[in-house]
Design a protein around this motif. Sequence first.
Motif, PDB file in Angstrom:
ATOM      1  N   HIS A  84      53.971  65.247  60.306  1.00 46.35           N
ATOM      2  CA  HIS A  84      53.982  63.798  60.060  1.00 46.35           C
ATOM      3  C   HIS A  84      53.263  63.476  58.752  1.00 46.35           C
ATOM      4  CE1 HIS A  84      55.942  62.143  63.580  1.00 46.35           C
ATOM      5  NE2 HIS A  84      55.189  62.884  64.388  1.00 46.35           N
ATOM      6  N   ALA A  85      52.133  64.104  58.543  1.00 47.20           N
ATOM      7  CA  ALA A  85      51.361  63.841  57.323  1.00 47.20           C
ATOM      8  C   ALA A  85      52.141  64.258  56.081  1.00 47.20           C
ATOM      9  CB  ALA A  85      50.018  64.573  57.389  1.00 47.20           C
ATOM     10  N   LYS A  86      52.844  65.388  56.168  1.00 46.51           N
ATOM     11  CA  LYS A  86      53.652  65.836  55.030  1.00 46.51           C
ATOM     12  C   LYS A  86      54.801  64.873  54.756  1.00 46.51           C
ATOM     13  CE  LYS A  86      52.714  70.810  55.331  1.00 46.51           C
ATOM     14  NZ  LYS A  86      53.291  72.146  55.602  1.00 46.51           N
ATOM     15  N   ALA A  87      55.420  64.346  55.846  1.00 50.11           N
ATOM     16  CA  ALA A  87      56.520  63.380  55.668  1.00 50.11           C
ATOM     17  C   ALA A  87      56.003  62.103  55.024  1.00 50.11           C
ATOM     18  CB  ALA A  87      57.164  63.074  57.017  1.00 50.11           C
ATOM     19  N   ASP A  88      54.828  61.646  55.474  1.00 51.66           N
ATOM     20  CA  ASP A  88      54.236  60.443  54.878  1.00 51.66           C
ATOM     21  C   ASP A  88      53.937  60.670  53.399  1.00 51.66           C
ATOM     22  OD1 ASP A  88      54.382  59.162  57.300  1.00 51.66           O
ATOM     23  OD2 ASP A  88      52.282  59.556  57.840  1.00 51.66           O
ATOM     24  N   LEU A  89      53.524  61.874  53.064  1.00 52.62           N
ATOM     25  CA  LEU A  89      53.265  62.187  51.653  1.00 52.62           C
ATOM     26  C   LEU A  89      54.536  62.112  50.834  1.00 52.62           C
ATOM     27  CD1 LEU A  89      51.460  63.150  49.351  1.00 52.62           C
ATOM     28  CD2 LEU A  89      51.817  65.512  50.149  1.00 52.62           C
ATOM     29  N   GLN A  90      55.636  62.619  51.371  1.00 47.28           N
ATOM     30  CA  GLN A  90      56.902  62.549  50.641  1.00 47.28           C
ATOM     31  C   GLN A  90      57.326  61.100  50.417  1.00 47.28           C
ATOM     32  OE1 GLN A  90      58.455  65.129  49.182  1.00 47.28           O
ATOM     33  NE2 GLN A  90      56.673  66.307  49.905  1.00 47.28           N
ATOM     34  N   THR A  91      57.125  60.265  51.450  1.00 47.71           N
ATOM     35  CA  THR A  91      57.461  58.842  51.303  1.00 47.71           C
ATOM     36  C   THR A  91      56.586  58.199  50.230  1.00 47.71           C
ATOM     37  OG1 THR A  91      58.109  58.703  53.626  1.00 47.71           O
ATOM     38  CG2 THR A  91      57.558  56.648  52.528  1.00 47.71           C
ATOM     39  N   ALA A  94      45.294  63.314  51.326  1.00 48.04           N
ATOM     40  CA  ALA A  94      44.100  63.524  52.146  1.00 48.04           C
ATOM     41  C   ALA A  94      44.479  63.709  53.612  1.00 48.04           C
ATOM     42  CB  ALA A  94      43.144  62.340  51.990  1.00 48.04           C
ATOM     43  N   ALA A  95      45.467  62.939  54.062  1.00 44.45           N
ATOM     44  CA  ALA A  95      45.916  63.069  55.450  1.00 44.45           C
ATOM     45  C   ALA A  95      46.511  64.449  55.698  1.00 44.45           C
ATOM     46  CB  ALA A  95      46.929  61.977  55.780  1.00 44.45           C
ATOM     47  N   VAL A  96      47.255  64.978  54.711  1.00 47.74           N
ATOM     48  CA  VAL A  96      47.813  66.326  54.842  1.00 47.74           C
ATOM     49  C   VAL A  96      46.688  67.353  54.917  1.00 47.74           C
ATOM     50  CG1 VAL A  96      49.149  68.121  53.672  1.00 47.74           C
ATOM     51  CG2 VAL A  96      50.023  65.789  53.755  1.00 47.74           C
ATOM     52  N   SER A  97      45.687  67.199  54.052  1.00 49.17           N
ATOM     53  CA  SER A  97      44.552  68.137  54.071  1.00 49.17           C
ATOM     54  C   SER A  97      43.827  68.090  55.407  1.00 49.17           C
ATOM     55  CB  SER A  97      43.573  67.800  52.944  1.00 49.17           C
ATOM     56  OG  SER A  97      44.175  67.981  51.680  1.00 49.17           O
ATOM     57  N   LEU A 148      44.687  71.983  62.025  1.00 47.38           N
ATOM     58  CA  LEU A 148      45.508  73.117  62.445  1.00 47.38           C
ATOM     59  C   LEU A 148      44.728  74.422  62.294  1.00 47.38           C
ATOM     60  CD1 LEU A 148      48.211  74.286  63.366  1.00 47.38           C
ATOM     61  CD2 LEU A 148      48.928  74.306  60.950  1.00 47.38           C
ATOM     62  N   ASP A 149      43.997  74.539  61.189  1.00 44.93           N
ATOM     63  CA  ASP A 149      43.193  75.747  60.974  1.00 44.93           C
ATOM     64  C   ASP A 149      42.107  75.889  62.036  1.00 44.93           C
ATOM     65  OD1 ASP A 149      44.697  76.267  58.733  1.00 44.93           O
ATOM     66  OD2 ASP A 149      43.235  75.443  57.323  1.00 44.93           O
ATOM     67  N   PHE A 150      41.570  74.759  62.496  1.00 47.46           N
ATOM     68  CA  PHE A 150      40.526  74.802  63.524  1.00 47.46           C
ATOM     69  C   PHE A 150      41.036  75.404  64.835  1.00 47.46           C
ATOM     70  CE2 PHE A 150      38.025  71.017  61.595  1.00 47.46           C
ATOM     71  CZ  PHE A 150      37.381  71.886  60.736  1.00 47.46           C
ATOM     72  N   CYS A 151      42.339  75.394  65.035  1.00 45.22           N
ATOM     73  CA  CYS A 151      42.897  75.946  66.278  1.00 45.22           C
ATOM     74  C   CYS A 151      42.787  77.472  66.311  1.00 45.22           C
ATOM     75  CB  CYS A 151      44.364  75.525  66.430  1.00 45.22           C
ATOM     76  SG  CYS A 151      44.563  73.761  66.717  1.00 45.22           S
ATOM     77  N   THR A 152      42.613  78.087  65.152  1.00 46.20           N
ATOM     78  CA  THR A 152      42.399  79.533  65.071  1.00 46.20           C
ATOM     79  C   THR A 152      40.939  79.744  64.675  1.00 46.20           C
ATOM     80  OG1 THR A 152      44.685  79.920  64.414  1.00 46.20           O
ATOM     81  CG2 THR A 152      43.120  81.691  64.006  1.00 46.20           C
ATOM     82  N   ILE A 153      40.148  80.234  65.614  1.00 52.04           N
ATOM     83  CA  ILE A 153      38.703  80.331  65.399  1.00 52.04           C
ATOM     84  C   ILE A 153      38.360  81.752  64.977  1.00 52.04           C
ATOM     85  CG2 ILE A 153      36.437  80.083  66.480  1.00 52.04           C
ATOM     86  CD1 ILE A 153      37.766  78.090  68.405  1.00 52.04           C
TER      87      ILE A 153
END
Length: 363
Positions: free
Chosen positions: A99-106, A154-157, A163-168
């Motif tokens: 979603h964040a990537k799509a918002d960035l494209q828009t 910033a939203a994408v970051s 997402l990275d936090f899901c892999t500890i």
Amino acid sequence: MRNKHVLLNAVLALVLVLTGCVKMPEEQHTSYETITLSRETVTAPLSWSAAIRGTGDVSIVSRCTGTLNAIKAKDGQRVKAGDVLFEIDNRSAMNNLEHAKADLQTALANLSNAQLEAESNKDLAERGIISDYLLRTSLNTLQSAEAQVAQARAAVSTAQLQLDFCTIKSPVDGLVGNILPHVGDVIAEGTMLTRVAGVSEMEASFSLTESQVHALVSEVGSLDAILKIAPPMTLRFKDGSEYSEKGRITSLSGMVDQRTGSVTCYVTFPNPKGELFSGMQGTVVMPIEWENVMLVPLTAVVRIQDKALVYKVGADSLATSAIVEIEELGDGLRAAILSGAEVGETIVAKGAANVHENDRVIW
């Protein structure tokens, strides 16, 4: 009358006989070993009880919320920095990232349109075809579009970070502690998962008394100077054996604990073979050269609550107590008298606990 004189003489004779047979008690003298105080220079160890932990010990805490899908490590496993320890369900985080990537494209598309409009209006304004107001409006729209792009990036970051936090992963080389959760548990953000003990270097912490710190600072000038001149330290295990590697003092807390009146000192030991583990207990030993001190055996010191005293023996052989300030050498046998006695004085060296005030001492 004559009978009375005879009786009186008989009583007097009996008294004289009894007096001649009974001896008067003699003054008791007790023999003690004594020493005459003098100054000397010796090398003796100082030792302190210490707790050991890894210098890189870290708590592994969840930074996101989700179901625990996998545990990639075991209790006590040796891991490297970057090794995966846990995996949390990341589907929600992946959706948020998309979603964040799509918002960035828009936002990028809107920015492109705003740039085209601003460039066109600038050209038209220069030729006088449109008003200044329309030009400024298009420039404001361009700025707004640029801000939206920045927000979208910033939203994408943020989404990528979640997402990275899901892999500890382990942040350090070390040993994994107790694994607390189980696969399938719903993990909330901030949940403690385990600890990783960094074991390449181990830190032994112990307490210096306020008087010890004051004496050291008075001698060398500062806490930093103590760190520079402190000799190598030895670690002794509970069974009496010594660790093969020497340690070094790396830091002092710099603050006196009001509850204990002590300062925490930290000694770092290399741990190349992994022989040391967090949570171990031991004794750190520092060789100290005591210069120009009056040494006495600990058998000469009598402790009464927080006071230490010795018995001085005068020329009349009478023992008198004197409160002294001492510092034990750490060998369990000797102490240095810091104040309360003078060179040349004689004190009871053994059996001082049995001496009473004004006892006459033979040596």
